[in-house]
Design a protein around this motif. Structure first.
Motif, mmCIF file in Angstrom:
data_model
loop_
_atom_site.group_PDB
_atom_site.id
_atom_site.type_symbol
_atom_site.label_atom_id
_atom_site.label_comp_id
_atom_site.label_asym_id
_atom_site.label_seq_id
_atom_site.Cartn_x
_atom_site.Cartn_y
_atom_site.Cartn_z
ATOM 1 N N VAL A 23 46.581 15.272 -10.679
ATOM 2 C CA VAL A 23 45.486 16.017 -10.772
ATOM 3 C C VAL A 23 45.082 16.760 -9.553
ATOM 4 O O VAL A 23 44.188 17.454 -9.441
ATOM 5 N N ASP A 24 45.725 16.398 -8.468
ATOM 6 C CA ASP A 24 45.469 16.980 -7.179
ATOM 7 C C ASP A 24 46.333 18.283 -7.048
ATOM 8 O O ASP A 24 45.941 19.109 -6.252
ATOM 9 N N CYS A 25 47.545 18.435 -7.312
ATOM 10 C CA CYS A 25 48.505 19.508 -7.287
ATOM 11 C C CYS A 25 49.872 19.292 -8.270
ATOM 12 O O CYS A 25 49.950 18.023 -8.851
ATOM 13 N N GLU A 26 50.475 20.261 -8.316
ATOM 14 C CA GLU A 26 51.446 20.180 -9.399
ATOM 15 C C GLU A 26 52.729 19.431 -8.666
ATOM 16 O O GLU A 26 53.037 19.540 -7.501
ATOM 17 N N CYS A 27 53.373 18.393 -9.421
ATOM 18 C CA CYS A 27 54.444 17.794 -8.710
ATOM 19 C C CYS A 27 55.346 17.466 -9.868
ATOM 20 O O CYS A 27 55.032 17.020 -10.849
ATOM 21 N N PRO A 28 56.637 17.449 -9.490
ATOM 22 C CA PRO A 28 57.707 17.433 -10.658
ATOM 23 C C PRO A 28 57.989 15.954 -11.010
ATOM 24 O O PRO A 28 58.599 15.822 -12.156
ATOM 25 N N ALA A 29 57.293 14.852 -10.301
ATOM 26 C CA ALA A 29 57.214 13.657 -10.869
ATOM 27 C C ALA A 29 56.320 13.212 -12.034
ATOM 28 O O ALA A 29 56.766 12.130 -12.635
ATOM 29 N N PHE A 30 55.391 14.054 -12.034
ATOM 30 C CA PHE A 30 54.310 13.835 -13.199
ATOM 31 C C PHE A 30 54.314 15.191 -14.001
ATOM 32 O O PHE A 30 54.350 16.260 -13.796
#
Length: 84
Positions: free
Chosen positions: A48-55
């Motif tokens: 929810v805080d930034c785009e991350c390839p892990a989620f």
């Protein structure tokens, strides 16, 4: 409205269910730590805080939930994204 307050409401997940997402603070990835939400039905995790390839990307929830993110929140989310 704080994140905790926002996700006390039901939102639609990409699995098609209207749920109250579980908030999980401080999950780590290769670039740092995140606050994520988890669907209690399909158990997908969304950063929810930034785009991350892990989620999963929280922007995937936006078309299903008009009130989820403002245009400014969407912009901030993308600006802080991790590299893919």
């Amino acid at each position: 409205m704080s994140l905790s307050e926002k996700f006390q409401n039901k939102f639609y997940c990409i699995c098609g269910e209207a749920v109250i997402f579980e908030i999980i603070d401080d999950i780590e990835c290769d670039w740092g730590s995140h606050t994520v939400i988890r669907c209690p039905k399909c158990e997908d995790l969304f950063s929810v805080d930034c785009e991350c390839p892990a989620f999963q990307n929280i922007l995937k929830l936006s078309p299903l939930n008009e009130q989820l993110l403002s245009d400014e929140e969407k912009s901030d989310y993308m600006k802080n994204s991790h590299p893919n």
